[in-house]
Design an enzyme around this catalytic site. Sequence first.
Site, mmCIF file in Angstrom:
data_model
loop_
_atom_site.group_PDB
_atom_site.id
_atom_site.type_symbol
_atom_site.label_atom_id
_atom_site.label_comp_id
_atom_site.label_asym_id
_atom_site.label_seq_id
_atom_site.Cartn_x
_atom_site.Cartn_y
_atom_site.Cartn_z
ATOM 1 N N TRP A 1 36.645 55.206 39.608
ATOM 2 C CA TRP A 1 38.073 55.049 39.562
ATOM 3 C C TRP A 1 38.760 56.044 38.850
ATOM 4 C CZ3 TRP A 1 39.414 52.375 43.605
ATOM 5 C CH2 TRP A 1 38.622 51.429 44.062
ATOM 6 N N CYS B 1 41.050 47.926 47.459
ATOM 7 C CA CYS B 1 40.470 46.909 46.833
ATOM 8 C C CYS B 1 40.724 45.510 47.154
ATOM 9 C CB CYS B 1 40.106 47.056 45.469
ATOM 10 S SG CYS B 1 39.396 45.777 44.476
ATOM 11 N N TYR C 1 30.509 41.543 52.043
ATOM 12 C CA TYR C 1 29.956 42.576 51.401
ATOM 13 C C TYR C 1 28.332 42.511 51.448
ATOM 14 C CZ TYR C 1 34.153 44.591 49.113
ATOM 15 O OH TYR C 1 35.331 45.173 49.117
ATOM 16 N N GLU D 1 37.918 40.306 35.292
ATOM 17 C CA GLU D 1 37.471 39.507 36.509
ATOM 18 C C GLU D 1 38.759 38.942 37.364
ATOM 19 O OE1 GLU D 1 36.072 37.055 39.457
ATOM 20 O OE2 GLU D 1 34.783 38.124 37.735
ATOM 21 N N SER D 2 38.763 39.516 38.479
ATOM 22 C CA SER D 2 39.950 39.052 39.553
ATOM 23 C C SER D 2 40.280 37.753 39.448
ATOM 24 C CB SER D 2 39.741 39.576 40.834
ATOM 25 O OG SER D 2 38.709 38.764 41.360
#
Length: 321
Positions: free
Chosen positions: A82, A49, A188, A133-134
């Site tokens: 996941w 990811c 994406y 949230e990355s």
Amino acid sequence: MAGAQIPDAFNHEPKGISNRMSSKFRNSIPSQHFPAEKGRYVVYVNYCCPWCHRVLIAHALKGLEHIVELVEVDSRTSAHGWWFSGRRGPDRDPVYGVKYIKELYLKADPQYAGRVTLPLLWDKKHETIANNESGDIVRMFLEGFDEHLPPAEREVTKGSASYVPRHILPEIDALNAWVYDHVNNGVYKTGFATNQASYDDHVQKLFQALDRLEYHLSQPGHSPYLFGDRITEADIRLFPTIVRFDVAYYSLFKCNLKMIRYEYPHLHAWLRRLYWSVDPQTAGGVFRSTTSFDEIKRGYSSVVAGNGLIPAGPYPSIMPL
């Protein structure tokens, strides 16, 4: 470069347009409810990811392995999302013993019905999700736990050597937002377009954005890194997409107008410098050590249309300096 932020999980709108769904858990560390306590938090990641990859890089650059526990979630299924297979990481969550990340989402909110995404920053004290949230997690890792680090390694004392230098932070934030929309999410939007018109539109916009980054890196003051001679958060957030481009997005997502290694000399030099460098700026080579080309190819091959075969090339996965 200003742009609208698009969060992490896709849904599909009419006319083949892919949009990202907002992350629900957006708490800040440090804060009154979520102080930056050593050993209190766990971050769950996957090495395929790209959103997890930026978190892995920040975690490693700051040396947070003894402050925030890192747990690999190595597999994903369409039915359950996941989960811990034990193929690479643990076969169960080391904190609660569960098999599926969705169980943590439901522990945090029994009524949760949204997407189950990684990365996931978990608070063991309150037994809830602090943040998923990355971009938020990257910023918190870069400066939110600095009180536990030696003074020389704290962002506030590093001046222009900071990963988030205050004198250019508005520019970094603007570039991050633009890259997030046009490049990180651009691949994406292209790869998951559901009709020809949408694909044609997104693939052109993606390569226009890459052209713009190539020009940016060719300008004085913007090399060898995006903001000069020091690595910043902007480099951390762009790297996971570019390192995946030739090996995954070019073929599997049909982002195939150009390759980074052949048509973008400045971006290619930027990528290879980050990947191969072992100097103190990269903490001895964390861009390379957090990149698993095998996991990237395996992961993307399993989610795109086709028979799941893992592509052999390109070879090498990244060119030498």
